[in-house]
Scaffold this motif. Structure first.
Motif, mmCIF file in Angstrom:
data_model
loop_
_atom_site.group_PDB
_atom_site.id
_atom_site.type_symbol
_atom_site.label_atom_id
_atom_site.label_comp_id
_atom_site.label_asym_id
_atom_site.label_seq_id
_atom_site.Cartn_x
_atom_site.Cartn_y
_atom_site.Cartn_z
ATOM 1 N N LEU A 34 -20.993 -4.738 3.828
ATOM 2 C CA LEU A 34 -20.193 -4.943 2.729
ATOM 3 C C LEU A 34 -19.172 -3.788 2.635
ATOM 4 O O LEU A 34 -19.295 -2.545 2.569
ATOM 5 C CB LEU A 34 -20.939 -4.946 1.221
ATOM 6 C CG LEU A 34 -22.084 -6.071 1.435
ATOM 7 C CD1 LEU A 34 -22.948 -5.919 0.410
ATOM 8 C CD2 LEU A 34 -21.348 -7.467 1.308
ATOM 9 N N PRO A 35 -17.840 -4.163 2.364
ATOM 10 C CA PRO A 35 -16.930 -3.017 2.195
ATOM 11 C C PRO A 35 -16.952 -2.358 1.098
ATOM 12 O O PRO A 35 -17.769 -2.660 0.066
ATOM 13 C CB PRO A 35 -15.588 -3.837 2.284
ATOM 14 C CG PRO A 35 -15.820 -4.933 2.977
ATOM 15 C CD PRO A 35 -17.216 -5.212 2.440
ATOM 16 N N GLU A 36 -16.301 -1.134 0.814
ATOM 17 C CA GLU A 36 -16.404 -0.337 -0.444
ATOM 18 C C GLU A 36 -15.340 -0.870 -1.396
ATOM 19 O O GLU A 36 -15.835 -0.694 -2.535
ATOM 20 C CB GLU A 36 -15.959 1.205 0.145
ATOM 21 C CG GLU A 36 -17.023 2.051 0.469
ATOM 22 C CD GLU A 36 -18.322 2.107 -0.416
ATOM 23 O OE1 GLU A 36 -17.711 2.615 -1.744
ATOM 24 O OE2 GLU A 36 -19.258 1.984 -0.211
ATOM 25 N N GLY A 37 -14.201 -1.064 -1.056
ATOM 26 C CA GLY A 37 -13.029 -1.694 -1.982
ATOM 27 C C GLY A 37 -13.203 -3.003 -2.362
ATOM 28 O O GLY A 37 -14.388 -3.523 -2.315
ATOM 29 N N GLY A 38 -12.256 -3.707 -2.931
ATOM 30 C CA GLY A 38 -11.995 -4.956 -3.188
ATOM 31 C C GLY A 38 -12.338 -5.844 -1.785
ATOM 32 O O GLY A 38 -11.774 -5.634 -0.844
ATOM 33 N N PHE A 39 -13.192 -6.732 -2.189
ATOM 34 C CA PHE A 39 -13.434 -8.017 -0.950
ATOM 35 C C PHE A 39 -13.625 -9.141 -1.530
ATOM 36 O O PHE A 39 -14.256 -9.372 -2.480
ATOM 37 C CB PHE A 39 -14.254 -7.329 -0.084
ATOM 38 C CG PHE A 39 -15.529 -7.313 -0.362
ATOM 39 C CD1 PHE A 39 -16.530 -8.309 -0.250
ATOM 40 C CD2 PHE A 39 -16.012 -5.800 -0.937
ATOM 41 C CE1 PHE A 39 -17.923 -8.184 -0.573
ATOM 42 C CE2 PHE A 39 -17.390 -6.007 -1.551
ATOM 43 C CZ PHE A 39 -18.263 -7.154 -1.301
ATOM 44 N N VAL A 40 -13.245 -10.411 -0.573
ATOM 45 C CA VAL A 40 -13.970 -11.505 -0.905
ATOM 46 C C VAL A 40 -15.078 -11.997 -0.004
ATOM 47 O O VAL A 40 -15.108 -11.705 1.252
ATOM 48 C CB VAL A 40 -12.777 -12.739 -0.365
ATOM 49 C CG1 VAL A 40 -13.237 -14.021 -0.940
ATOM 50 C CG2 VAL A 40 -11.428 -12.496 -1.208
ATOM 51 N N LEU A 141 -6.786 -15.967 -0.603
ATOM 52 C CA LEU A 141 -7.158 -14.723 -1.384
ATOM 53 C C LEU A 141 -6.938 -13.376 -0.531
ATOM 54 O O LEU A 141 -6.421 -12.501 -0.582
ATOM 55 C CB LEU A 141 -8.567 -14.500 -2.160
ATOM 56 C CG LEU A 141 -8.337 -15.514 -3.580
ATOM 57 C CD1 LEU A 141 -9.834 -15.498 -3.967
ATOM 58 C CD2 LEU A 141 -7.444 -14.934 -4.483
ATOM 59 N N ALA A 142 -7.643 -13.420 0.554
ATOM 60 C CA ALA A 142 -7.895 -12.323 1.575
ATOM 61 C C ALA A 142 -6.292 -12.220 2.115
ATOM 62 O O ALA A 142 -6.123 -11.079 2.479
ATOM 63 C CB ALA A 142 -8.774 -12.810 2.963
ATOM 64 N N LEU A 143 -5.784 -13.082 2.501
ATOM 65 C CA LEU A 143 -4.488 -12.903 3.417
ATOM 66 C C LEU A 143 -3.634 -12.426 2.460
ATOM 67 O O LEU A 143 -2.551 -11.574 2.710
ATOM 68 C CB LEU A 143 -4.099 -14.310 4.043
ATOM 69 C CG LEU A 143 -5.059 -14.681 5.098
ATOM 70 C CD1 LEU A 143 -4.717 -16.230 5.763
ATOM 71 C CD2 LEU A 143 -4.542 -13.634 6.441
ATOM 72 N N GLU A 144 -3.303 -12.987 1.224
ATOM 73 C CA GLU A 144 -2.481 -12.552 0.135
ATOM 74 C C GLU A 144 -2.664 -11.043 -0.303
ATOM 75 O O GLU A 144 -1.592 -10.363 -0.731
ATOM 76 C CB GLU A 144 -2.394 -13.428 -1.129
ATOM 77 C CG GLU A 144 -1.881 -14.850 -0.978
ATOM 78 C CD GLU A 144 -1.522 -15.670 -2.298
ATOM 79 O OE1 GLU A 144 -2.329 -15.212 -3.108
ATOM 80 O OE2 GLU A 144 -0.944 -16.522 -2.264
ATOM 81 N N THR A 145 -4.018 -10.702 -0.644
ATOM 82 C CA THR A 145 -4.160 -9.191 -0.878
ATOM 83 C C THR A 145 -4.417 -8.662 0.124
ATOM 84 O O THR A 145 -4.331 -7.153 -0.140
ATOM 85 C CB THR A 145 -5.345 -9.398 -1.967
ATOM 86 O OG1 THR A 145 -6.537 -9.562 -1.209
ATOM 87 C CG2 THR A 145 -5.236 -10.256 -3.009
ATOM 88 N N CYS A 147 -7.216 -7.859 1.509
ATOM 89 C CA CYS A 147 -8.662 -7.461 1.242
ATOM 90 C C CYS A 147 -9.474 -8.259 2.442
ATOM 91 O O CYS A 147 -9.221 -9.154 2.812
ATOM 92 C CB CYS A 147 -9.289 -8.130 0.004
ATOM 93 S SG CYS A 147 -8.465 -7.271 -1.420
ATOM 94 N N PRO A 148 -10.729 -7.697 2.737
ATOM 95 C CA PRO A 148 -11.547 -8.266 4.034
ATOM 96 C C PRO A 148 -11.980 -9.530 3.502
ATOM 97 O O PRO A 148 -12.392 -9.575 2.115
ATOM 98 C CB PRO A 148 -12.540 -7.231 3.949
ATOM 99 C CG PRO A 148 -11.950 -5.773 3.473
ATOM 100 C CD PRO A 148 -11.074 -6.100 2.231
ATOM 101 N N LEU A 149 -12.382 -10.454 4.285
ATOM 102 C CA LEU A 149 -12.985 -11.449 3.964
ATOM 103 C C LEU A 149 -14.305 -11.645 4.674
ATOM 104 O O LEU A 149 -14.450 -11.765 5.814
ATOM 105 C CB LEU A 149 -12.192 -12.958 4.527
ATOM 106 C CG LEU A 149 -12.666 -14.265 4.447
ATOM 107 C CD1 LEU A 149 -12.992 -14.801 3.044
ATOM 108 C CD2 LEU A 149 -11.749 -15.307 4.955
#
Length: 246
Positions: A34-40, A141-145, A147-149
């Motif tokens: 699980l990453p620390e910041g925002g993620f999907v 969502l992951a590609l636009e932001t 963020c990790p998926l």
């Protein structure tokens, strides 16, 4: 950046945590991914009670899950306040507000939140509970932001409340073993920065569903069928087809 868990969310967690501990046996692994910041985080879907062990897993690893949920769940008094107060995200299917959920999820991710998606869009209709083909929302969502998926697999909740069975009361005794396994974030580096065409979104979604299926194979100790069930073309083994037949 990592979001703070609100006081309301902490209160709900405090009440639900001991109950979930009593009625399930936790077989969990992969929390280190699980990453620390925002993620999907994207999971298979096999029961209407999936949200509880998935949320339990994430909370026990210090994250407050934000589910994309049907807008109808935000209407009953009391429930509405809880859903809004814990940052759950309404999905307005088939309306002019259908894009609002993606905008809200994007904002949450940029604020460091954990956004939970069931990419199949509904509980699987595959005969043996294997994942179906996925929709592209999680990948978008992951590609636009950027963020990790993160892929996740769950198993065992169908024994607590079997889908499409007509039964609405969960079976809580004896406690059922619920397995949750999280994999490393998906490698999408070759797709990031490209225009979000249908081909790019389909490639990312196919990778996601393949990884979720592989995690579920590890839990179950068996291989999934080579053909991934597609509810648009295959006859549902669970639930109803468009002609109303099981």
């Amino acid at each position: 950046m990592r979001e703070e868990i609100t006081r309301l969310y902490r209160g709900i967690i405090a009440g639900a945590h001991p109950v979930l501990r009593r009625v399930t046996v936790q077989d969990w692994s992969g929390g280190e991914h699980l990453p620390e910041g925002g993620f999907v985080i994207a999971s298979n879907h096999i029961s209407n009670v999936d949200h509880f062990p998935l949320g339990h897993f994430l909370v026990d690893h210090g994250r407050a899950p934000h589910f994309l949920a049907k807008s109808s769940l935000f209407k009953p008094p009391g429930v509405k306040q809880i859903m809004q107060g814990t940052g759950q995200i309404p999905v307005f299917r088939g309306t002019t507000r259908a894009s609002d959920s993606l905008a809200a999820a994007t904002a949450a991710l940029r604020d460091g939140a954990c956004v939970c998606v069931y990419p199949e869009g509904t509980i699987t209709r595959e005969r043996d509970f294997w994942p179906m083909t996925g929709k592209s929302g999680a990948a978008r969502l992951a590609l636009e932001t950027g963020c990790p998926l993160v892929p996740m697999a769950i198993w065992g909740t169908h024994e607590i409340l079997e889908p499409y069975s007509g039964r609405y009361v969960p079976s809580l005794r004896p406690p059922r073993t619920v397995s949750v396994r999280v994999g490393a974030p998906l490698d999408l580096d070759d797709l990031r920065g490209q225009p979000l065409t249908q081909a790019v979104l389909r490639e990312a979604t196919d990778r996601l569903m393949s990884r979720i299926t592989a995690l579920l194979e590890e839990i179950r100790g068996e291989k999934a069928p080579e053909h991934r069930f597609d509810p648009r073309t295959d006859v549902p083994a669970r639930g109803k087809s468009k002609k109303g037949k099981a």
